[in-house]
Design an enzyme around this catalytic site. Structure first.
Site, PDB file in Angstrom:
ATOM      1  N   ASP A 103       3.732  -2.666   2.669  1.00  0.00           N
ATOM      2  CA  ASP A 103       4.377  -1.257   2.302  1.00  0.00           C
ATOM      3  C   ASP A 103       4.247  -1.179   0.769  1.00  0.00           C
ATOM      4  OD1 ASP A 103       6.194  -3.459   1.561  1.00  0.00           O
ATOM      5  OD2 ASP A 103       7.801  -2.409   2.250  1.00  0.00           O
TER       6      ASP A 103
ATOM      7  N   ALA B  98     -17.298  45.318   8.620  1.00  0.00           N
ATOM      8  CA  ALA B  98     -15.917  44.993   8.742  1.00  0.00           C
ATOM      9  C   ALA B  98     -15.461  44.870  10.028  1.00  0.00           C
ATOM     10  CB  ALA B  98     -15.135  45.854   7.882  1.00  0.00           C
TER      11      ALA B  98
ATOM     12  N   SER C  12     -19.742  48.683  11.558  1.00  0.00           N
ATOM     13  CA  SER C  12     -18.218  48.178  11.396  1.00  0.00           C
ATOM     14  C   SER C  12     -17.473  48.196  12.858  1.00  0.00           C
ATOM     15  CB  SER C  12     -17.323  49.283  10.767  1.00  0.00           C
ATOM     16  OG  SER C  12     -17.807  49.174   9.379  1.00  0.00           O
TER      17      SER C  12
ATOM     18  N   GLY D 131      14.468  -7.591  -4.736  1.00  0.00           N
ATOM     19  CA  GLY D 131      15.090  -8.929  -5.066  1.00  0.00           C
ATOM     20  C   GLY D 131      14.873  -8.987  -6.655  1.00  0.00           C
TER      21      GLY D 131
ATOM     22  N   ARG E 176     -12.839  27.118  11.010  1.00  0.00           N
ATOM     23  CA  ARG E 176     -12.611  25.911  11.794  1.00  0.00           C
ATOM     24  C   ARG E 176     -13.703  25.164  12.247  1.00  0.00           C
ATOM     25  NH1 ARG E 176     -10.325  29.516  16.904  1.00  0.00           N
ATOM     26  NH2 ARG E 176     -10.393  27.302  17.594  1.00  0.00           N
TER      27      ARG E 176
ATOM     28  N   ARG F 285      14.870   1.958   7.247  1.00  0.00           N
ATOM     29  CA  ARG F 285      15.156   2.835   6.559  1.00  0.00           C
ATOM     30  C   ARG F 285      14.290   4.094   6.322  1.00  0.00           C
ATOM     31  NH1 ARG F 285      15.417  -1.379   1.448  1.00  0.00           N
ATOM     32  NH2 ARG F 285      14.084  -2.725   3.129  1.00  0.00           N
TER      33      ARG F 285
ATOM     34  N   TYR G   2     -14.945  34.283  25.098  1.00  0.00           N
ATOM     35  CA  TYR G   2     -14.038  33.888  26.158  1.00  0.00           C
ATOM     36  C   TYR G   2     -13.651  34.977  27.329  1.00  0.00           C
ATOM     37  CZ  TYR G   2     -10.168  30.752  28.129  1.00  0.00           C
ATOM     38  OH  TYR G   2      -9.391  30.287  29.004  1.00  0.00           O
TER      39      TYR G   2
ATOM     40  N   GLU H 140      18.283 -11.641  -3.254  1.00  0.00           N
ATOM     41  CA  GLU H 140      18.048 -10.470  -2.534  1.00  0.00           C
ATOM     42  C   GLU H 140      19.028  -9.464  -2.897  1.00  0.00           C
ATOM     43  OE1 GLU H 140      15.034  -9.373  -0.818  1.00  0.00           O
ATOM     44  OE2 GLU H 140      14.741 -11.059  -1.889  1.00  0.00           O
TER      45      GLU H 140
ATOM     46  N   TYR I 181     -13.621  37.826  13.575  1.00  0.00           N
ATOM     47  CA  TYR I 181     -13.655  36.617  14.303  1.00  0.00           C
ATOM     48  C   TYR I 181     -15.013  36.163  14.837  1.00  0.00           C
ATOM     49  CZ  TYR I 181     -13.132  33.144  17.808  1.00  0.00           C
ATOM     50  OH  TYR I 181     -13.219  32.043  18.578  1.00  0.00           O
TER      51      TYR I 181
HETATM   52  C1  UD1 Z   1      11.058  -7.874  -0.287  1.00  0.00           C
HETATM   53  C2  UD1 Z   1      11.459  -9.032  -0.900  1.00  0.00           C
HETATM   54  C3  UD1 Z   1      12.173  -8.611  -1.961  1.00  0.00           C
HETATM   55  C4  UD1 Z   1      11.318  -7.846  -3.066  1.00  0.00           C
HETATM   56  C5  UD1 Z   1      10.627  -6.789  -2.263  1.00  0.00           C
HETATM   57  C6  UD1 Z   1       9.460  -6.159  -2.913  1.00  0.00           C
HETATM   58  C7  UD1 Z   1      12.031 -10.855   0.771  1.00  0.00           C
HETATM   59  C8  UD1 Z   1      13.189 -11.456   1.463  1.00  0.00           C
HETATM   60  N1  UD1 Z   1      12.325  -9.877  -0.096  1.00  0.00           N
HETATM   61  O1  UD1 Z   1      12.121  -6.936   0.056  1.00  0.00           O
HETATM   62  O2  UD1 Z   1      12.603  -9.642  -2.755  1.00  0.00           O
HETATM   63  O3  UD1 Z   1      11.690  -7.296  -4.122  1.00  0.00           O
HETATM   64  O4  UD1 Z   1      10.135  -7.057  -0.817  1.00  0.00           O
HETATM   65  O5  UD1 Z   1       8.841  -4.868  -2.285  1.00  0.00           O
HETATM   66  O6  UD1 Z   1      10.875 -11.060   1.043  1.00  0.00           O
HETATM   67  N2  UD1 Z   1       7.876  -8.159   7.144  1.00  0.00           N
HETATM   68  C9  UD1 Z   1       7.534  -9.012   8.078  1.00  0.00           C
HETATM   69  N3  UD1 Z   1       8.381  -9.601   8.840  1.00  0.00           N
HETATM   70  C10 UD1 Z   1       9.538  -9.668   8.692  1.00  0.00           C
HETATM   71  C11 UD1 Z   1      10.324  -8.919   7.694  1.00  0.00           C
HETATM   72  C12 UD1 Z   1       9.527  -8.201   6.918  1.00  0.00           C
HETATM   73  O7  UD1 Z   1       6.472  -9.032   8.221  1.00  0.00           O
HETATM   74  O8  UD1 Z   1      10.266 -10.365   9.514  1.00  0.00           O
HETATM   75  C13 UD1 Z   1       7.217  -7.261   6.275  1.00  0.00           C
HETATM   76  C14 UD1 Z   1       7.646  -6.012   6.327  1.00  0.00           C
HETATM   77  O9  UD1 Z   1       6.876  -5.462   7.285  1.00  0.00           O
HETATM   78  C15 UD1 Z   1       7.121  -5.391   4.840  1.00  0.00           C
HETATM   79  C16 UD1 Z   1       7.167  -6.719   4.181  1.00  0.00           C
HETATM   80  O10 UD1 Z   1       7.411  -7.765   4.782  1.00  0.00           O
HETATM   81  O11 UD1 Z   1       5.718  -4.806   4.943  1.00  0.00           O
HETATM   82  C17 UD1 Z   1       8.383  -6.605   2.902  1.00  0.00           C
HETATM   83  O12 UD1 Z   1       9.768  -6.386   3.998  1.00  0.00           O
HETATM   84  P1  UD1 Z   1      10.853  -5.595   3.848  1.00  0.00           P
HETATM   85  O13 UD1 Z   1      11.798  -5.591   4.744  1.00  0.00           O
HETATM   86  O14 UD1 Z   1      10.404  -4.156   3.072  1.00  0.00           O
HETATM   87  O15 UD1 Z   1      11.663  -6.329   2.598  1.00  0.00           O
HETATM   88  P2  UD1 Z   1      12.071  -5.807   1.398  1.00  0.00           P
HETATM   89  O16 UD1 Z   1      13.727  -5.546   1.654  1.00  0.00           O
HETATM   90  O17 UD1 Z   1      11.488  -4.641   0.588  1.00  0.00           O
HETATM   91 CA    CA Z   2       9.696  -3.471   1.170  1.00  0.00          CA
END
Ligand code: UD1
Ligand code: CA
Length: 491
Positions: free
Chosen positions: A112, A389, A414, A149, A342, A22, A396, A164, A375
């Site tokens: 995230d 001024a 100046s 979720g 800079r 997304r 360079y 979910e 400069y």
């Molecule tokens: C997930 C939860 C949801 C919750 C939300 C909160 C699940 C199925 N759903 O949804 O219930 O409300 O987080 O923010 O858990 N990731 C992996 N491996 C994967 C998929 C995802 O490591 O295969 C990691 C992603 O990088 C991310 C985190 O897990 O950091 C969450 O994944 P994301 O796809 O964002 O889940 P949501 O749809 O937000």
């Molecule tokens: Ca998420």
């Protein structure tokens, strides 16, 4: 957060394998930055504050980039690779494999969700332990639960399961209590039940959230903790949320500095990275960005409309409408308005970099001033120097950069050009408009301009009929008439 003693019963798993579709970005989602750090960097920082025995980060999408970013800031972390089975449940399963033999508490966080602070998570882990639960979820009640979720509770109030967004019925989707995606699990309980989670859902993924119903069915204890402040649970899935979460983090940072004695006139237009430091009695005016490792000492005033990146600003300095990077600004010095400072600029105490001045890789000594339209690059300026001024260091020559050296107490006229390499000796002076190509000895006056020659009547003779010629003619007749009346009076 103070240094905590190592918690040998705690492991933290950070999920960072997802694609972040997304975001519509070539950069992995967890590497998008807010507050001066990638999203996952904030989560790592919080994890470290909890002093767990292990931190495991799960990667897959753009694994090299994510792993490098993680290990760059937290080399002690264990990075594990998720396989082709998708979903948060699978991600935790591979993390558990890497934690072979660990039977303590597993705190699961998402790369995230950068706003959960160590105090909140520390209390969350304690709650889980006090309740002797097998799983504790963090939940939040939010106005717009879209994308999260939903928490489905039994009639007795206990948590039954998580559904979910994509699998929810209209009735379930109307629930405003959401899963924050932060959990504490008893590692042994999870090891036992995670393999039973399937992928029969709208996304064909192995959901971590499905373990809730499984644990319940097995008679395990599932607890839930409703976050008092729902914002700590906010996650980033798209760029709208990136800016919203960034703003919340910034508001928190600004407030922290305000409570430490910094005046921030307009928090909404002031951006301070989590890595910057400010001393008491600093004043920050609107539209100001204080970024990266910038430090600002007591009593300094920054802004308005100023951006400081990796700068060190001294006590009582004033920096106005300025863009500065990797620069040191001395105590009581003034910079701007409209200065471009800079990398490698070092301005001494009480020094001045004034209006429409650009500096680079230069030292400007104590009490020295470059006040207007200049400069200054690859230059060493001593103490109490004043450049007129329009001073330009021509550093360079098409091939290489050369240095200009301007010794203590030099006063330059100046509109000078200093053609490097060149040295202006102690206390020397230069005339207006001088082009300095040769070294100037200490105490000398350097002039490089030919004597001025005025050719009378040139415009009337060469530009007849123009406004200039007419104006010149009028001035000439007025002058002649005036000379006449003067003669009469004297006569
Ligand atoms: C997930 C939860 C949801 C919750 C939300 C909160 C699940 C199925 N759903 O949804 O219930 O409300 O987080 O923010 O858990 N990731 C992996 N491996 C994967 C998929 C995802 O490591 O295969 C990691 C992603 O990088 C991310 C985190 O897990 O950091 C969450 O994944 P994301 O796809 O964002 O889940 P949501 O749809 O937000
Ligand atoms: Ca998420």
């Amino acid at each position: 957060m103070t240094e905590n003693a190592l918690d040998s019963r705690l492991a933290v798993v950070i999920l960072a394998a997802g694609q972040g579709t997304r975001m519509k970005s070539s950069l992995p989602k967890v590497l998008h930055r807010i507050g001066g750090r990638p999203l996952v960097g904030h989560v790592l920082d919080t994890a470290r504050d909890l002093a767990p025995a292990h931190v495991v980060v799960v990667v897959r999408h753009e694994r090299e980039q994510v792993a490098a970013a993680v290990l760059g800031v937290a080399p002690e972390v264990v990075v594990v690779d998720q396989d082709e089975i998708p979903g948060t449940g699978r991600a935790v399963e591979v993390a558990l494999d890497a934690l072979e033999g660990f039977d303590g508490d597993l705190l699961v966080l998402s790369g995230d969700c950068p706003l959960a602070d160590a105090d909140t998570l520390g209390a969350f882990v304690s709650e889980h332990r006090t309740a002797q639960a097998d799983a504790t979820l963090m939940t939040a009640v939010i106005d717009d639960p879209t994308g999260y979720g939903r928490i489905i509770r039994e009639s007795d109030g206990s948590v039954a399961r998580i559904v979910e967004q994509k699998d929810a019925s209209a009735e379930e989707a109307a629930v405003t209590e959401v899963n924050a995606g932060m959990y504490v699990f008893a590692a042994t309980a999870l090891r036992e039940h995670l393999p039973q989670v399937g992928t029969a859902n709208a996304q064909n993924e192995k959901y971590l959230t499905d373990t809730v119903a499984l644990l319940r069915r097995a008679g395990r204890r599932v607890a839930a903790s409703v976050a008092e402040d729902a914002t700590v649970t906010y996650g980033v899935n798209d760029r709208v949320q990136l800016s919203e979460v960034g703003r919340l983090l910034n508001a928190r940072t600004v407030r922290r500095w305000q409570l430490e004695g910094v005046t921030v006139l307009d928090p909404a237009t002031t951006w301070i990275d989590v890595t910057a430091t400010l001393a008491p009695d600093v004043t920050v005016l609107p539209n100001t960005h204080i970024l990266r490792s910038t430090s600002v000492a007591e009593g300094a005033t920054i802004g308005p409309d100023t951006s400081l990146v990796d700068c060190e600003v001294g006590r009582g300095a004033t920096v106005t409408r300025t863009d500065a990077t990797l620069a040191v600004i001395g105590a009581e010095a003034t910079v701007g308005p409209f200065a471009y400072v800079r990398p490698g600029t070092e301005l001494g105490e009480r020094g001045k970099i004034g209006t429409f001045v650009e500096t680079k890789n230069s030292t400007i000594g104590e009490g020295s001033k470059v006040p207007h339209l200049s400069y200054v690059g690859d230059t060493t300026i001593g103490r109490n120097v004043n450049l007129g001024a329009g001073a330009i260091t021509a550093n360079y020559d098409d091939l290489t950069k050369h240095r200009t050296e301007i010794a203590d107490e030099v006063h330059a006229g100046s509109h000078n050009v200093f053609v490097a390499p060149v040295r202006i000796g102690e206390g020397a002076k230069t005339g207006a408009g001088a082009v300095i190509r040769k070294d100037v000895p200490a105490g000398a006056l350097a002039l490089s301009i030919a004597p001025q020659r005025n050719i009378a009547g040139w415009v009337e003779n060469n530009r007849p009929g123009t406004g200039a010629a007419e104006a010149a003619a009028r001035a000439r007749s007025a002058q002649e008439a005036g000379d006449g009346s003067q003669e009469a009076a004297h006569g």
